[in-house]
Design a protein around this motif. Structure first.
Motif, PDB file in Angstrom:
ATOM      1  N   GLU A 168       0.817  -1.195   0.000  1.00 30.73           N
ATOM      2  CA  GLU A 168       0.000   0.000   0.000  1.00 30.73           C
ATOM      3  C   GLU A 168       0.860   1.257   0.000  1.00 30.73           C
ATOM      4  N   ASP A 169       2.152   1.083   0.273  1.00 30.17           N
ATOM      5  CA  ASP A 169       3.081   2.209   0.194  1.00 30.17           C
ATOM      6  C   ASP A 169       3.320   2.541  -1.273  1.00 30.17           C
ATOM      7  N   GLY A 170       3.469   3.800  -1.562  1.00 22.22           N
ATOM      8  CA  GLY A 170       3.803   4.202  -2.924  1.00 22.22           C
ATOM      9  C   GLY A 170       5.273   3.919  -3.179  1.00 22.22           C
ATOM     10  N   ILE A 171       5.552   3.029  -4.096  1.00 21.51           N
ATOM     11  CA  ILE A 171       6.931   2.688  -4.438  1.00 21.51           C
ATOM     12  C   ILE A 171       7.148   3.066  -5.894  1.00 21.51           C
ATOM     13  N   ILE A 172       8.091   3.978  -6.086  1.00 24.46           N
ATOM     14  CA  ILE A 172       8.383   4.505  -7.413  1.00 24.46           C
ATOM     15  C   ILE A 172       9.879   4.351  -7.650  1.00 24.46           C
ATOM     16  N   ALA A 173      10.230   3.814  -8.793  1.00 21.60           N
ATOM     17  CA  ALA A 173      11.646   3.715  -9.164  1.00 21.60           C
ATOM     18  C   ALA A 173      11.870   4.594 -10.378  1.00 21.60           C
ATOM     19  N   PHE A 174      12.945   5.374 -10.329  1.00 24.07           N
ATOM     20  CA  PHE A 174      13.271   6.193 -11.478  1.00 24.07           C
ATOM     21  C   PHE A 174      14.771   6.229 -11.664  1.00 24.07           C
TER      22      PHE A 174
ATOM     23  N   TRP B 267       6.123   2.019 -11.067  1.00 20.39           N
ATOM     24  CA  TRP B 267       5.110   2.770 -10.320  1.00 20.39           C
ATOM     25  C   TRP B 267       4.118   1.728  -9.834  1.00 20.39           C
ATOM     26  N   ASN B 268       4.074   1.470  -8.528  1.00 18.39           N
ATOM     27  CA  ASN B 268       3.227   0.390  -8.041  1.00 18.39           C
ATOM     28  C   ASN B 268       1.800   0.855  -7.739  1.00 18.39           C
ATOM     29  N   HIS B 269       0.977  -0.082  -7.267  1.00 21.36           N
ATOM     30  CA  HIS B 269      -0.435   0.230  -6.969  1.00 21.36           C
ATOM     31  C   HIS B 269      -0.561   1.255  -5.847  1.00 21.36           C
ATOM     32  N   GLY B 270       0.360   1.205  -4.876  1.00 20.09           N
ATOM     33  CA  GLY B 270       0.342   2.201  -3.805  1.00 20.09           C
ATOM     34  C   GLY B 270       0.554   3.598  -4.359  1.00 20.09           C
TER      35      GLY B 270
END
Length: 87
Positions: free
Chosen positions: A22-28, A37-40
């Motif tokens: 549920e945490d927003g996990i973003i890789a760039f 960009w995950n579901h969180g």
């Protein structure tokens, strides 16, 4: 189990964790281009992954936060984490 099978199983396990968090996990990448960009992140920012991936990370934060992006990116590349980060 072969090394290849174990590696693939590990990859699937990690992908499941990322996608179900549920945490927003973003890789760039270092240039700020969003790679994952995950579901969180979808829930937090209101954009589906297919609209975010490939765009610059600055497109998803208010303009007044832009000056904080470069230092955060640099520190992230050095291994620092930012739990519950807000610019």
């Amino acid at each position: 189990m072969t090394d290849r099978t174990a590696a693939e199983e590990s990859r699937r396990f990690l992908a499941t964790i990322l996608e179900t968090s549920e945490d927003g996990i973003i890789a760039f990448n270092p240039a700020g281009k969003i790679l994952m960009w995950n579901h969180g992140a979808e829930a937090i920012f209101g954009y589906p992954a297919d609209e975010a991936i490939g765009k610059h990370s600055s497109e998803f934060v208010p303009p007044e936060w832009h000056s904080n992006l470069a230092p955060v990116n640099e520190q992230t590349l050095q291994g620092k984490t930012f739990p519950n980060w807000r610019a």
